[in-house]
Scaffold this motif. Structure first.
Motif, PDB file in Angstrom:
ATOM      1  N   ARG A  80       3.240  23.803  25.826  1.00  0.00           N
ATOM      2  CA  ARG A  80       3.395  22.834  24.744  1.00  0.00           C
ATOM      3  C   ARG A  80       2.336  21.749  24.829  1.00  0.00           C
ATOM      4  NH1 ARG A  80       9.044  20.576  23.045  1.00  0.00           N
ATOM      5  NH2 ARG A  80       8.473  19.016  24.599  1.00  0.00           N
ATOM      6  N   ALA A  81       2.220  20.991  23.735  1.00  0.00           N
ATOM      7  CA  ALA A  81       1.221  19.913  23.703  1.00  0.00           C
ATOM      8  C   ALA A  81       1.471  18.888  24.798  1.00  0.00           C
ATOM      9  CB  ALA A  81       1.242  19.242  22.333  1.00  0.00           C
ATOM     10  N   ASP A  82       2.744  18.729  25.204  1.00  0.00           N
ATOM     11  CA  ASP A  82       3.056  17.775  26.267  1.00  0.00           C
ATOM     12  C   ASP A  82       2.881  18.370  27.657  1.00  0.00           C
ATOM     13  OD1 ASP A  82       5.195  19.494  26.469  1.00  0.00           O
ATOM     14  OD2 ASP A  82       6.736  17.999  26.022  1.00  0.00           O
ATOM     15  N   GLY A  83       2.387  19.615  27.732  1.00  0.00           N
ATOM     16  CA  GLY A  83       2.111  20.258  29.017  1.00  0.00           C
ATOM     17  C   GLY A  83       3.247  21.075  29.578  1.00  0.00           C
ATOM     18  N   ARG A  84       4.395  21.053  28.932  1.00  0.00           N
ATOM     19  CA  ARG A  84       5.552  21.762  29.474  1.00  0.00           C
ATOM     20  C   ARG A  84       5.474  23.256  29.157  1.00  0.00           C
ATOM     21  NH1 ARG A  84      10.823  18.451  27.660  1.00  0.00           N
ATOM     22  NH2 ARG A  84      11.785  19.683  29.315  1.00  0.00           N
ATOM     23  N   LEU A  85       5.941  24.051  30.121  1.00  0.00           N
ATOM     24  CA  LEU A  85       6.000  25.504  29.941  1.00  0.00           C
ATOM     25  C   LEU A  85       7.388  25.981  29.553  1.00  0.00           C
ATOM     26  CD1 LEU A  85       3.941  26.611  33.064  1.00  0.00           C
ATOM     27  CD2 LEU A  85       3.297  27.028  30.686  1.00  0.00           C
ATOM     28  N   ALA A  86       8.414  25.168  29.782  1.00  0.00           N
ATOM     29  CA  ALA A  86       9.787  25.611  29.572  1.00  0.00           C
ATOM     30  C   ALA A  86      10.674  24.431  29.222  1.00  0.00           C
ATOM     31  CB  ALA A  86      10.305  26.293  30.841  1.00  0.00           C
ATOM     32  N   LEU A  87      11.755  24.742  28.471  1.00  0.00           N
ATOM     33  CA  LEU A  87      12.751  23.738  28.125  1.00  0.00           C
ATOM     34  C   LEU A  87      14.080  24.168  28.741  1.00  0.00           C
ATOM     35  CD1 LEU A  87      11.907  23.148  24.349  1.00  0.00           C
ATOM     36  CD2 LEU A  87      11.101  21.856  26.344  1.00  0.00           C
ATOM     37  N   PRO A  88      14.619  23.416  29.691  1.00  0.00           N
ATOM     38  CA  PRO A  88      15.852  23.826  30.370  1.00  0.00           C
ATOM     39  C   PRO A  88      17.088  23.624  29.497  1.00  0.00           C
ATOM     40  CG  PRO A  88      15.121  21.707  31.182  1.00  0.00           C
ATOM     41  CD  PRO A  88      14.046  22.182  30.247  1.00  0.00           C
ATOM     42  N   HIS A  89      18.080  24.494  29.703  1.00  0.00           N
ATOM     43  CA  HIS A  89      19.318  24.314  28.953  1.00  0.00           C
ATOM     44  C   HIS A  89      20.574  24.457  29.806  1.00  0.00           C
ATOM     45  CE1 HIS A  89      20.937  28.452  28.632  1.00  0.00           C
ATOM     46  NE2 HIS A  89      19.677  28.822  28.687  1.00  0.00           N
TER      47      HIS A  89
END
Length: 366
Positions: A101-110
Motif C-alpha cells: 500500500r501507499a503507506d508501506g503496509r503489506l497486510a491488514l490484520p483482522h
C-alpha cells in the motif's frame, strides 16, 4: 509446503456472492479466504453491504499458501484479495508476490489466533494451569470408554508443551536452532507420556477425530482455537448445555493471526485495498467476534461474546513466531517428527535431531 497441488478446479470451492454494484473495473472483485462455513456466512453478510460486487472463494486452509503462491506466480486465476495467515506474509513478500500500500503496509490484520484449553466442566471441575496439573487432570478424568486428553499428532499443538519446558522455534535471523537440545527432548518425551490418558495416536484426520470425540463427551480436555467453538457447541455434549464447555488459558500458547493481503497481479489494486480495508475494519472485526467468536486484531474493538473474552485472556500468554520467510517451512519436518514419536517409530532425541538438521538447512523460499 513445496508439494505441488492439483489444479484450482479441484482445490477450491466457489461461494459466489454478488453485491449491488459492480467493482470499478466492471467485473467482480475476487476474494479468496479460509473461513469455515459459519464464518463464511458472516463474511457474506459483510460483503452484502460492500459497494462493489465480490466473488468469494473458499480455499481449504492446508492448501491455501501453495494455492495462492501458484496462482500469483503464474498469473492464472489471480485473486484481488487473499485472507492469509500472518506467518505467511514474510515468505510471500520475499517472493515478490504481494502489493504494498501507499503507506508501506503489506497486510491488514483482522483477527488473532492461538490455542487454549477446551474442557468439559462435568469431567474437569477445575482447569489445570500447568503441565503437571494437566497430567493429573487427564489421569483423573480417564475412565473406561473415556479419555482425559487428546494428543494431536501435530507440531503446532505440541508448541505449548515445548514452550513450557524452555524450548522454542528457530530464530533464523540469529541462526539459533535449539530443537535438538534437552529442553525440547524433555518436552516431547512428556507429550508422548500423555498418551497414557489419550486414544491411540492417528496421523490421518486426527483433528476431526478430536472434535468428534470431545463433542461426544468421550474426551475431557483438548487444545483448540476460537475457530472451533461454534461447531463444538452443536455437538451432543454441549448442544443442550453450552455452559458445559470451558475455555481456559494455557501456560503458553503459539500466537498468530489472519490478515488481508493484495497480490501483485490484482487488476485493480485500489479497489482491492478498499475491499481489504472494509473486511479488516473494526466493524467487521466486531461482527466476526460477536457471531463467530473470532478475536479481533484491534484490542479496542469491544465484543460481548464470552468466547472472545476467554480467548483474549488465553492470548495474554501468547508467543509469536519470529517474522522470517523460512517460518512457513518449519512444520514440514517438525510435524512428521512428532508423529513418528507418538507412533513409536522414533525416540524424541533422534526425531528432533533430524528436525534440527532440516531447519539449519532452511533458507527463505525462492
Amino acid at each position: 509446503m513445496r508439494v505441488m497441488l492439483p489444479t484450482l478446479a479441484y482445490t477450491i470451492a466457489l461461494s459466489q456472492f454478488s453485491c449491488a454494484r459492480p467493482a470499478p473495473s466492471g467485473r467482480p472483485l475476487l476474494l479468496w479466504h479460509t473461513f469455515n462455513s459459519d464464518e463464511t456466512e458472516t463474511v457474506n453478510a459483510i460483503l452484502a453491504r460492500a459497494p462493489a460486487r465480490v466473488q468469494a472463494v473458499v480455499v481449504p486452509f492446508p492448501r491455501a499458501f501453495n494455492t495462492f503462491r501458484e496462482a500469483v506466480g503464474s498469473g492464472v486465476g489471480c485473486p484481488d484479495v487473499f485472507r492469509a495467515e500472518e506467518a505467511w506474509v514474510p515468505a510471500l513478500a520475499a517472493e515478490g508476490l504481494l502489493d504494498r500500500r501507499a503507506d508501506g503496509r503489506l497486510a491488514l490484520p483482522h483477527s488473532i489466533d492461538g490455542l487454549a484449553l477446551l474442557y468439559n466442566r462435568d469431567l474437569v471441575p477445575v482447569p489445570p494451569q500447568t503441565v503437571d496439573q494437566l497430567v493429573e487432570a487427564a489421569s483423573a478424568a480417564h475412565r473406561e470408554g473415556r479419555f482425559g486428553f487428546f494428543v494431536r499428532a501435530d507440531a503446532y499443538w505440541f508448541l505449548p508443551f515445548l514452550y513450557a519446558y524452555g524450548g522454542d522455534l528457530p530464530d533464523f535471523d540469529r541462526h539459533e536452532v535449539t530443537i535438538d537440545e534437552p529442553p525440547a527432548v524433555r518436552a516431547l518425551t512428556m507429550y508422548r507420556s500423555l498418551l497414557r490418558s489419550a486414544p491411540a495416536p492417528a496421523t490421518a484426520n486426527d483433528y476431526e477425530e478430536q472434535e468428534r470425540r470431545f463433542g461426544a463427551g468421550q474426551i475431557a480436555m483438548i487444545l483448540n482455537g476460537p475457530w472451533a467453538v461454534s461447531e463444538l457447541l452443536r455437538r451432543p455434549a454441549f448442544a443442550e448445555k453450552p455452559d458445559r464447555l470451558g475455555i481456559a488459558p494455557l501456560w503458553a500458547t503459539p500466537l498468530s493471526g489472519h490478515v488481508y493481503v493484495v497480490p501483485r497481479c490484482a487488476t485493480d489494486k485500489a479497489a482491492a485495498w478498499a475491499l481489504a480495508e472494509r473486511l479488516a475494519a473494526p466493524e467487521a472485526q466486531a461482527e466476526l467476534g460477536e457471531r463467530n467468536g473470532l478475536v479481533p486484531a484491534n484490542p479496542k474493538v469491544a465484543v460481548q461474546n464470552p468466547v472472545v473474552a476467554a480467548f483474549r485472556a488465553a492470548f495474554r500468554h501468547g508467543r509469536q513466531r519470529p517474522a522470517h520467510p523460512a517460518m512457513v517451512l518449519v512444520f514440514d519436518d517438525f510435524t512428521p517428527a512428532v508423529q513418528a514419536v507418538l507412533r513409536g517409530d522414533a525416540e524424541p532425541a533422534e526425531a528432533l535431531a533430524g528436525v534440527a538438521r532440516a531447519w539449519r538447512r532452511l533458507e527463505a523460499p525462492r
